[in-house]
Design a protein around this motif. Structure first.
Motif, short mmCIF file in Angstrom:
data_model
loop_
_atom_site.label_atom_id
_atom_site.label_comp_id
_atom_site.label_asym_id
_atom_site.label_seq_id
_atom_site.Cartn_x
_atom_site.Cartn_y
_atom_site.Cartn_z
N HIS A 198 0.83 -1.21 0.00
CA HIS A 198 0.00 0.00 0.00
C HIS A 198 0.86 1.25 0.00
O HIS A 198 0.46 2.29 -0.51
CB HIS A 198 -0.97 -0.02 1.19
N ILE A 201 1.45 1.98 -3.52
CA ILE A 201 0.22 2.45 -4.16
C ILE A 201 0.00 3.94 -3.85
O ILE A 201 -0.33 4.73 -4.72
CB ILE A 201 -0.99 1.62 -3.66
N ARG A 341 -15.63 1.13 -1.35
CA ARG A 341 -15.29 -0.15 -0.74
C ARG A 341 -15.36 0.01 0.77
O ARG A 341 -14.79 0.96 1.33
CB ARG A 341 -13.88 -0.58 -1.14
N ASP A 344 -11.34 -1.73 4.87
CA ASP A 344 -10.38 -2.84 4.71
C ASP A 344 -9.19 -2.57 5.62
O ASP A 344 -8.09 -2.27 5.15
CB ASP A 344 -9.95 -2.92 3.24
N LYS A 349 -2.60 -2.55 7.02
CA LYS A 349 -3.22 -1.26 7.31
C LYS A 349 -3.84 -1.24 8.70
O LYS A 349 -5.03 -0.97 8.85
CB LYS A 349 -4.27 -0.94 6.25
N MET A 438 -15.16 -7.72 -3.90
CA MET A 438 -13.84 -7.84 -4.49
C MET A 438 -13.52 -9.33 -4.59
O MET A 438 -13.83 -10.10 -3.68
CB MET A 438 -12.80 -7.15 -3.64
N GLY A 461 -9.34 -7.85 -7.39
CA GLY A 461 -8.25 -7.14 -6.71
C GLY A 461 -6.99 -7.97 -6.87
O GLY A 461 -6.70 -8.86 -6.07
N THR A 462 -6.24 -7.67 -7.92
CA THR A 462 -5.08 -8.52 -8.21
C THR A 462 -3.97 -8.39 -7.17
O THR A 462 -3.17 -9.31 -7.01
CB THR A 462 -4.48 -8.19 -9.59
N ASN A 463 -3.93 -7.26 -6.45
CA ASN A 463 -2.84 -7.10 -5.47
C ASN A 463 -2.90 -8.21 -4.44
O ASN A 463 -1.89 -8.85 -4.10
CB ASN A 463 -2.96 -5.75 -4.75
N ARG A 474 2.82 -9.40 -0.51
CA ARG A 474 2.92 -8.27 -1.44
C ARG A 474 3.84 -7.16 -0.94
O ARG A 474 4.26 -6.29 -1.70
CB ARG A 474 1.52 -7.72 -1.74
N CYS A 511 -9.67 -3.73 -10.21
CA CYS A 511 -9.17 -2.51 -9.56
C CYS A 511 -7.82 -2.72 -8.90
O CYS A 511 -7.32 -1.86 -8.21
CB CYS A 511 -10.18 -1.98 -8.55
C1 PEP Z 1 -6.33 -5.44 -4.36
O1 PEP Z 1 -6.11 -6.23 -3.44
O2 PEP Z 1 -6.02 -5.65 -5.55
C2 PEP Z 1 -6.98 -4.15 -4.07
C3 PEP Z 1 -7.33 -3.35 -5.04
O3 PEP Z 1 -7.16 -3.81 -2.76
P1 PEP Z 1 -5.99 -3.25 -1.83
O4 PEP Z 1 -4.80 -2.95 -2.71
O5 PEP Z 1 -6.50 -2.02 -1.16
O6 PEP Z 1 -5.75 -4.36 -0.89
#
Ligand code: PEP
Ligand code: MG
Length: 593
Positions: A198, A201, A341, A344, A349, A438, A461-463, A474, A511
């Motif tokens: 994050h 991001i 959303r 989360d 986080k 998601m 949510g590919t992340n 990640r 996303c």
């Molecule tokens: C994801 O997991 O791809 C996503 C968009 O959510 P976040 O990055 O906030 O976990």
């Protein structure tokens, strides 16, 4: 020595936010707590050392009381653990023994505290009774707080930095990164952090160059060192030579020029050469970023990460505060959709000012929807605010980290309860909103057909999907090379979700960060995603790339891809087929294909 100091040093990390910045390094050090050193205290100064310990304890007590007082009454039950911590501060085992140790060994307070805590921790760990193990964990929490006060290791106050600098840190949390003042901080580099963290991001959203995962940058760079950060390629140069500087200044000018060219066309629709329009949406963390989505030509908000409004504060925000913020975003975007959303939090986080839950694997723990279902009051406060804001535009509600049908049903039941309570109070709201989930947990892919019956849309949510499917943290730089969006497992999962969603008549969006990297566009278009959402700064580049591609060709390309067995072959095919079309701007080989 002087010659050595000015020698150019090149480090390679992960380029997570593109662009180049050149300037002086500013080290933010929040270590200290772990590197406790022992030193001797003279007999005459022992009283003073004891007082230093006592005032660190009393500061900790004050901090804890403030958190309790500022917690809203309905959440007070969750602060019981903090009351226990306040009592522990004066506990003989911890307090008395630390003072004894200072006296007995003539040692500094930090070392005495650490010695006592190490002994207590060992003692509690050997007990099997869960109650005692928990007490052991509480003692560690409490002592960490005292230790922070002793070493003066305040958590970094990034807001207060008043020079134009490049931050150099061991790690920055998402909460800290979101405090960055753009007019002061040119860019940042960290020892830790992974590609899809994050922290990365947020750097992309803030549009400041960032290189993460450098491992030992904080040991090599010194305050005020002159450095170059290339967030596109992941290179960091310390003491650049004249030649290097000139090269990077030129690159920076070229990068900005190309970006400006692309930005000029950002308002044009993203239509493929064979005439298919793709909706390109923005991801935001804070309501203010909605402006960036509009100026970059976004067709709506595909992901509003609402948890950032809960960070950097004491206690939880109330319904009216949330409603005001959501309404602002919805009104600015109307009639375009805004996908809100729900909370989360936890994982990477955690809320900094809330009691932490003791979890060995927080990313697999009480995160996102799991947390919300355990804390229905917090969840319903948010849901009521969303339903009220939905009156002012086109709102979609999206639940994160869904892994099974029961979770969607439970979340929808709470949404209904929130609506019923508003109705009972005569408060106006809009219930006719799209509700989606998601898809970021592999089990959700496997039961996508069941989940599709419960919702109006999926958003991949590919992340997290990559993290959970490939078992790659990640945020961990040591396994970043294994974090591969083109892994056949990931491509197949995306295909399954899109195909199942479409068979069931619902839309499938994406996303995760994969959606914002033009390199992956032929894959995503070919797989049939209905909408892509990304950090606002990527919108112009992605729209520009879509205008160069054909949907028909992308589908044909994917048919060839499915005949390949290895990710490297897919990457090579992409490069061969789309070189010159999608690879205009510099990019980091390690973080891209
Ligand atoms: C994801 O997991 O791809 C996503 C968009 O959510 P976040 O990055 O906030 O976990
Ligand atoms: Mg996620």
């Amino acid at each position: 020595m002087i010659e050595q100091e000015s020698q150019e040093i090149v480090l390679k990390g992960l380029g997570v936010a593109p662009g180049i910045c050149i300037g002086k390094a500013y080290l933010v050090d929040k270590e200290g707590v772990n590197v406790v050193k022992r030193y001797t205290i003279a007999e005459a100064d022992l009283g003073q050392e004891e007082n230093r310990f006592k005032s660190a304890v009393s500061k900790a007590r004050h901090e804890l009381s403030t958190i309790i007082q500022e917690t809203s009454p309905e959440l007070r039950q969750h602060t019981a653990i903090l009351e226990t911590h306040i009592q522990l501060l004066q506990d003989k085992m911890l307090y008395g023994r630390t003072l004894d140790t200072i006296q007995r060994f003539h040692c500094n307070a930090e070392w005495a505290l650490k010695t006592v805590v190490d002994e207590l921790r060992a003692m509690f760990q050997n007990l099997t009774e869960p109650y005692f193990r928990q007490r052991g964990a509480d003692i560690v929490h409490v002592s960490d707080r005292i230790m922070r006060n002793l070493v003066g290791g305040e958590s970094v106050n990034i807001r207060s930095i008043d020079k134009r600098v490049i931050l150099v840190a061991k790690d920055l949390s998402p909460a800290e990164t979101s405090q960055i003042q753009l007019e002061r901080i040119k860019g940042f580099v960290t020892d830790g952090g992974g590609i899809a963290s994050h922290t990365g991001i947020i750097a992309r959203t803030l549009e400041i160059p960032a290189v993460l995962g450098l491992n030992n940058a904080t040991q090599i760079i010194r305050n005020d060192d002159f450095i170059v950060v290339d967030g596109s390629t992941g290179f960091l140069i310390i003491h650049p030579t004249e030649q290097t500087l000139m090269e990077y200044e030129e690159r920076s000018i070229r990068y900005e020029r190309e970006k400006a060219l692309i930005a000029r066309e950002s308002r044009m629709p993203a239509k493929t050469v064979d005439g298919v329009s793709i909706q390109v949406m923005g991801n935001i963390e804070l309501p203010e970023e909605v402006v960036a989505v509009r100026t970059n030509g976004g067709n709506g908000i595909g992901l509003y990460r609402t948890e950032f409004q809960y960070m950097g504060r004491q206690g939880f925000p109330g319904e009216n505060e949330l409603y005001d913020k959501y309404r602002d975003v919805v009104e600015v975007m109307t009639p375009r959709p805004v996908t809100i959303r729900t909370l989360d939090i936890n994982g990477d986080k955690a809320l900094p000012n809330q009691p932490t839950i003791d979890e060995a694997n927080p990313v697999l723990g009480l995160r996102a929807i799991r947390y919300c279902l355990k804390k229905p009051d917090i969840f319903k406060t948010q849901l009521r605010a969303i339903l009220r804001a939905a009156l002012y535009g086109n709102v979609r509600i999206m639940f994160p980290m869904i892994s099974c049908c029961e979770e969607v049903r439970a979340a929808k039941a709470l949404l209904k309860e929130a609506a019923d309570s508003l109705a009972a109070e005569g408060v106006e709201f809009e219930y006719n909103v799209d509700v989606g989930i998601m898809i970021e947990v592999p089990s959700a892919v496997a039961v996508a057909d069941i989940l599709a019956d419960e919702v109006d849309f999926f958003s991949i949510g590919t992340n997290d999907l990559i993290q959970y499917a490939l078992a790659i943290d990640r945020g961990n730089p040591h396994v970043s090379h294994l974090y591969r969006p083109l892994h056949p497992a990931i491509i197949r999962m995306i295909k399954t979700v899109v195909d199942v969603g479409h068979q069931k008549g619902i839309k499938v969006y994406m996303c995760g960060e994969m959606a914002g990297d033009p390199i992956y566009l032929p894959v995503l278009l070919g797989l049939g995603l209905d909408e892509l959402s990304m950090n606002p700064q990527s919108i112009p580049m992605v729209k520009n790339a879509i205008r160069k591609l054909s949907l028909k060709e992308s589908r044909a390309f994917m048919r060839r891809v499915f005949k390949e067995r290895k990710e490297v072959q897919v990457a090579a095919m992409l490069k061969n087929a789309y070189a010159g079309v999608l690879f205009d701007l510099d990019y980091d080989e390690d973080t891209a294909v």
